[in-house]
Design a protein around this motif. Sequence first.
Motif, mmCIF file in Angstrom:
data_model
loop_
_atom_site.group_PDB
_atom_site.id
_atom_site.type_symbol
_atom_site.label_atom_id
_atom_site.label_comp_id
_atom_site.label_asym_id
_atom_site.label_seq_id
_atom_site.Cartn_x
_atom_site.Cartn_y
_atom_site.Cartn_z
ATOM 1 N N ARG A 207 -10.305 12.605 2.429
ATOM 2 C CA ARG A 207 -9.323 13.365 1.682
ATOM 3 C C ARG A 207 -7.950 12.948 1.869
ATOM 4 N NH1 ARG A 207 -10.843 19.176 2.094
ATOM 5 N NH2 ARG A 207 -12.450 18.228 0.799
ATOM 6 N N SER A 208 -7.019 12.838 1.130
ATOM 7 C CA SER A 208 -5.598 12.349 1.255
ATOM 8 C C SER A 208 -4.722 13.618 1.058
ATOM 9 C CB SER A 208 -5.330 11.184 -0.003
ATOM 10 O OG SER A 208 -3.861 11.344 0.246
ATOM 11 N N PRO A 209 -4.355 14.249 2.010
ATOM 12 C CA PRO A 209 -3.296 15.504 1.940
ATOM 13 C C PRO A 209 -1.945 15.340 1.428
ATOM 14 C CG PRO A 209 -3.493 14.752 4.227
ATOM 15 C CD PRO A 209 -4.285 13.704 3.628
ATOM 16 N N THR A 210 -1.534 14.035 1.372
ATOM 17 C CA THR A 210 0.035 13.953 1.372
ATOM 18 C C THR A 210 0.729 14.759 0.096
ATOM 19 O OG1 THR A 210 -0.584 11.705 2.351
ATOM 20 C CG2 THR A 210 1.662 12.393 1.084
ATOM 21 N N ALA A 211 0.337 14.625 -1.224
ATOM 22 C CA ALA A 211 0.868 15.343 -2.094
ATOM 23 C C ALA A 211 0.422 16.717 -1.955
ATOM 24 C CB ALA A 211 0.548 14.794 -3.504
ATOM 25 N N GLU A 212 -0.714 17.413 -1.586
ATOM 26 C CA GLU A 212 -1.257 18.808 -1.484
ATOM 27 C C GLU A 212 -0.313 19.277 -0.412
ATOM 28 O OE1 GLU A 212 -5.157 18.549 -0.747
ATOM 29 O OE2 GLU A 212 -5.813 17.624 -2.406
ATOM 30 N N ALA A 213 0.119 18.524 0.556
ATOM 31 C CA ALA A 213 0.728 18.873 1.761
ATOM 32 C C ALA A 213 2.300 19.217 1.472
ATOM 33 C CB ALA A 213 0.667 18.112 3.073
ATOM 34 N N VAL B 165 -9.393 6.180 -4.887
ATOM 35 C CA VAL B 165 -8.640 5.113 -5.356
ATOM 36 C C VAL B 165 -7.971 4.270 -4.260
ATOM 37 C CG1 VAL B 165 -6.795 4.169 -6.892
ATOM 38 C CG2 VAL B 165 -8.441 6.044 -7.666
ATOM 39 N N THR B 166 -7.479 5.051 -3.128
ATOM 40 C CA THR B 166 -6.668 4.087 -1.994
ATOM 41 C C THR B 166 -7.703 3.308 -1.382
ATOM 42 O OG1 THR B 166 -5.161 6.081 -1.725
ATOM 43 C CG2 THR B 166 -5.852 4.550 0.258
ATOM 44 N N ASP B 167 -8.856 3.768 -1.086
ATOM 45 C CA ASP B 167 -9.943 3.191 -0.393
ATOM 46 C C ASP B 167 -10.623 1.949 -1.517
ATOM 47 O OD1 ASP B 167 -9.220 4.456 1.664
ATOM 48 O OD2 ASP B 167 -11.152 5.436 1.871
ATOM 49 N N HIS C 189 -2.787 -2.536 -7.630
ATOM 50 C CA HIS C 189 -1.998 -1.592 -8.193
ATOM 51 C C HIS C 189 -2.765 -0.172 -7.717
ATOM 52 C CE1 HIS C 189 0.701 -4.379 -10.108
ATOM 53 N NE2 HIS C 189 -0.531 -4.800 -10.801
ATOM 54 N N SER C 190 -3.479 0.027 -7.066
ATOM 55 C CA SER C 190 -4.148 0.995 -6.603
ATOM 56 C C SER C 190 -3.515 2.252 -5.797
ATOM 57 C CB SER C 190 -5.486 0.681 -5.952
ATOM 58 O OG SER C 190 -5.257 0.305 -4.620
ATOM 59 N N ALA C 191 -2.493 1.557 -4.946
ATOM 60 C CA ALA C 191 -1.505 2.561 -4.100
ATOM 61 C C ALA C 191 -0.740 3.301 -5.050
ATOM 62 C CB ALA C 191 -0.802 1.681 -3.178
ATOM 63 N N SER C 192 -0.204 2.722 -6.149
ATOM 64 C CA SER C 192 0.646 3.601 -6.909
ATOM 65 C C SER C 192 -0.197 4.538 -7.801
ATOM 66 C CB SER C 192 1.577 2.702 -7.841
ATOM 67 O OG SER C 192 0.814 1.905 -8.601
ATOM 68 N N PHE C 193 -1.305 4.193 -8.264
ATOM 69 C CA PHE C 193 -2.139 5.077 -9.075
ATOM 70 C C PHE C 193 -2.622 6.179 -8.104
ATOM 71 C CE2 PHE C 193 -6.422 5.430 -11.462
ATOM 72 C CZ PHE C 193 -5.686 6.527 -12.185
ATOM 73 N N ALA C 194 -3.034 5.832 -6.916
ATOM 74 C CA ALA C 194 -3.321 7.048 -5.940
ATOM 75 C C ALA C 194 -2.305 7.750 -5.665
ATOM 76 C CB ALA C 194 -3.872 6.196 -4.728
ATOM 77 N N ALA C 195 -1.071 7.416 -5.704
ATOM 78 C CA ALA C 195 0.034 8.323 -5.553
ATOM 79 C C ALA C 195 0.251 9.471 -6.593
ATOM 80 C CB ALA C 195 1.231 7.701 -5.160
ATOM 81 N N GLU C 196 -0.082 8.878 -8.010
ATOM 82 C CA GLU C 196 -0.039 9.691 -9.091
ATOM 83 C C GLU C 196 -1.306 10.686 -9.218
ATOM 84 O OE1 GLU C 196 0.041 7.058 -12.579
ATOM 85 O OE2 GLU C 196 1.773 6.030 -11.907
ATOM 86 N N LEU C 197 -2.357 10.132 -8.765
ATOM 87 C CA LEU C 197 -3.397 11.075 -8.790
ATOM 88 C C LEU C 197 -3.221 12.246 -7.709
ATOM 89 C CD1 LEU C 197 -6.450 8.375 -8.619
ATOM 90 C CD2 LEU C 197 -5.757 10.016 -10.697
#
Length: 498
Positions: free
Chosen positions: A3-9, A104-106, A111-119
Amino acid sequence: MHRSPTAEAEVTDELAVVRPGLLPRYEAELPGARAAVLSRLWRGLAHDPLPWVTRREQGRDGLTLCLSDGRRLHGPRPDPYATGAYVTVVRLDEAEYDDPARLVTDLAVPHSASFAAELGHSVASLALSRAGQEGRATDAWPGSDWEWEQRIVDGHPFHPTCRSRPGFSVAEQLAYGPEHRPVVELGLVPVRAEECLVTGVWPRELRDGERVVLPVHPWQAAHVLKRVCEERRAGHPLMALRTLALPGGPHVKTSLSARLTSSVRDISLPSVAASAVLSEFAETPAAHTDGLLHVTRTLGAAAAGSPDFAAVLREPPEAYATGGERVLPVAALATTELPRSPAWLAGFARLALTVGLRLLELGVALEAHGQNLLVILSPAGDPLRLVYRDLADIRVSPARLARHGITVPGLPARMVTDDERTLRRKLFGSLVAGALAGTAGSGPALTEALRTAVRDLPRTPDLAALRADPLPTKALTLMRLSPQTAGDQWAELPNPLA
């Protein structure tokens, strides 16, 4: 579970400051928001022509994507027309993921990094949008057009970045997002008439002597124009967020130079220049639908030398509803208590296809997705007629129009094409794979509605293509993963009519 908590946090931290009472509800909505975005993402991974997916294997327990680096991505059998959050976990080799951003990060593709941030933003903003709905009744039918639009909480039914709003703080989302039901104070900025491109009739109440007064979205004023607006006018944001309904007045589309879902929402100077001509032209094909289609008129458009500083005034769709009728965006149908029986869905599909195919035969392909296309319902809830708004993305065929004695006026070059594939993609991708699929909510329901609807439609080459060819849809995931490619890219879905 990864799980990526960045945007949620980030949203958690901001919400604790600006609206702490909403925080428990937001946290409770996060798992459902992850599943909703993951379901949209899985649709794209399963069907978009992604260059690093070498093979797709259907099995009894679901679908496996074989990746070019040897890894295998497995998930449930996809329904390309499902709107529910039916995907809760996918597996990349032996690791399980319930978070689309972390997946998507993994994947670690270009261009997965920018897309992962959008997700990540999409998940967090969707949870925030849902959190604000607690205790709000949806069974009563709204009394105004903007109230219908503000009931649409989840955004685009098939786009994985359905609620991505990078550049908007939590406070700004609460202040400007239509699903939060705010009243937005548009800035009013006077500009010298000689500095403005104006088409149509700019109203007297938006003039100040020799100056043209441009409505400006407060986010645009603060972040792009860097100015304080002393004069303001209140409006209700519609589902497009940057378009607002002025009480007793028109709908105002403002420039908003932020990336919402996929696009930066400015207003190009060529579209301002062509707006009056295009609006007048649209009346001709609409007149060939036996009263089944109304097109909202563009009243006026103005730009002060830049797409970042422009506005368009449009006639409100409710002008075409009479005698207890209601007009609402097709996207809002899913929020109603209508008995969307197979017969109702088939009747609505027949109405939409009759209008869309008739205009396509004439030479006009509508971008008839759930935001641009509205339906007029009888007091009993039966679909009667359609309303179309925002002509900026239609496609026009001079050859087809000429066969019907209609001349194409001076329009932007990007709107004009005789390519049949382009014309059919525009209509079928937006209307069938978009508006009708989103209303049906699943492949089986869409199939039943379409098969009933097409029985009595005129047998045209366009209908034959709709019935036989794979159904086109915008490859929304591929497009976010290939930002260097301009314009739309396309995927093909299994044809419900085949």
